[in-house]
Design an enzyme around this catalytic site. Structure first.
Site, PDB file in Angstrom:
ATOM      1  N   HIS A 152       0.846  -1.198   0.000  1.00 40.99           N
ATOM      2  CA  HIS A 152       0.000   0.000   0.000  1.00 40.99           C
ATOM      3  C   HIS A 152       0.882   1.247   0.000  1.00 40.99           C
ATOM      4  CE1 HIS A 152      -3.851  -2.010   1.786  1.00 40.99           C
ATOM      5  NE2 HIS A 152      -3.296  -2.748   0.832  1.00 40.99           N
ATOM      6  N   GLU A 180       0.921   3.985   1.826  1.00 41.76           N
ATOM      7  CA  GLU A 180       1.430   4.435   3.125  1.00 41.76           C
ATOM      8  C   GLU A 180       2.618   3.583   3.577  1.00 41.76           C
ATOM      9  OE1 GLU A 180      -3.119   4.946   3.180  1.00 41.76           O
ATOM     10  OE2 GLU A 180      -1.687   3.463   2.463  1.00 41.76           O
ATOM     11  N   CYS A 217      -6.139   1.890   5.704  1.00 41.86           N
ATOM     12  CA  CYS A 217      -6.755   0.633   6.121  1.00 41.86           C
ATOM     13  C   CYS A 217      -6.187   0.224   7.485  1.00 41.86           C
ATOM     14  CB  CYS A 217      -6.461  -0.445   5.076  1.00 41.86           C
ATOM     15  SG  CYS A 217      -4.740  -1.025   5.102  1.00 41.86           S
ATOM     16  N   CYS A 225      -2.318  -0.332   7.429  1.00 43.89           N
ATOM     17  CA  CYS A 225      -1.551   0.913   7.359  1.00 43.89           C
ATOM     18  C   CYS A 225      -1.719   1.738   8.627  1.00 43.89           C
ATOM     19  CB  CYS A 225      -1.962   1.710   6.126  1.00 43.89           C
ATOM     20  SG  CYS A 225      -1.510   0.882   4.588  1.00 43.89           S
TER      21      CYS A 225
END
Length: 155
Positions: free
Chosen positions: A53, A55, A83, A86
């Protein structure tokens, strides 16, 4: 607020860069003292890695380049509310401030899984002192996602 919009635009640029590489439209930018120290986008498809992801990639890039995993003086800008994975990584990295654009409730399908752990709730319950600012350039980000979904209807 102008500074938040400036850096969120960079996160949007990262998201679009990821789309051009065949990934999903999520971007992140890590800032310290008004300077960009790391940028990243979602690479889940490109890397065939569900943890890739935006992040996490920004945090990983910064930590690899600097040899430091303490982000207690940094602000992380994310095009979307992080999410649970993260959210936890942001806490473990000691990020001082999280700024995000769109919210999980803005999405349908895969992007809006029914998790119960989200930044505000998690940081509050864990008594973590992470400042959270949401909704920055939300409308621009939603337009970007809409365009992405038109071009990628199976997503």
């Amino acid at each position: 607020m102008q500074e938040h919009e400036k850096f969120m635009k960079m996160a949007i640029e990262e998201a679009m860069k990821g789309v051009k590489e065949g990934n999903r439209p999520f971007g992140a930018v890590l800032i310290k003292d008004g300077e960009v120290v790391a940028r990243a986008h979602n690479k889940v498809i490109q890397d065939n890695d569900p943890t890739s992801h935006a992040e996490l990639n920004a945090i990983r890039n910064f930590s690899r380049e600097t040899g430091s995993n303490d982000l207690s003086e940094y602000t992380l800008y994310s095009s979307c509310e992080p999410c649970p994975m993260c959210t936890s990584a942001i806490a473990w990295a000691n990020v001082k401030t999280l700024v995000y654009g769109s919210q999980r409730d803005d999405f349908k399908g895969e992007y809006r899984r029914q998790f119960t752990v989200w930044p505000e709730k998690f940081y509050k319950e864990e008594k973590l002192d992470i400042e959270i600012i949401g909704g920055v350039l939300r409308d621009e980000i939603l337009q970007m996602y809409e365009e992405y979904q038109k071009a990628n209807p199976s997503e």
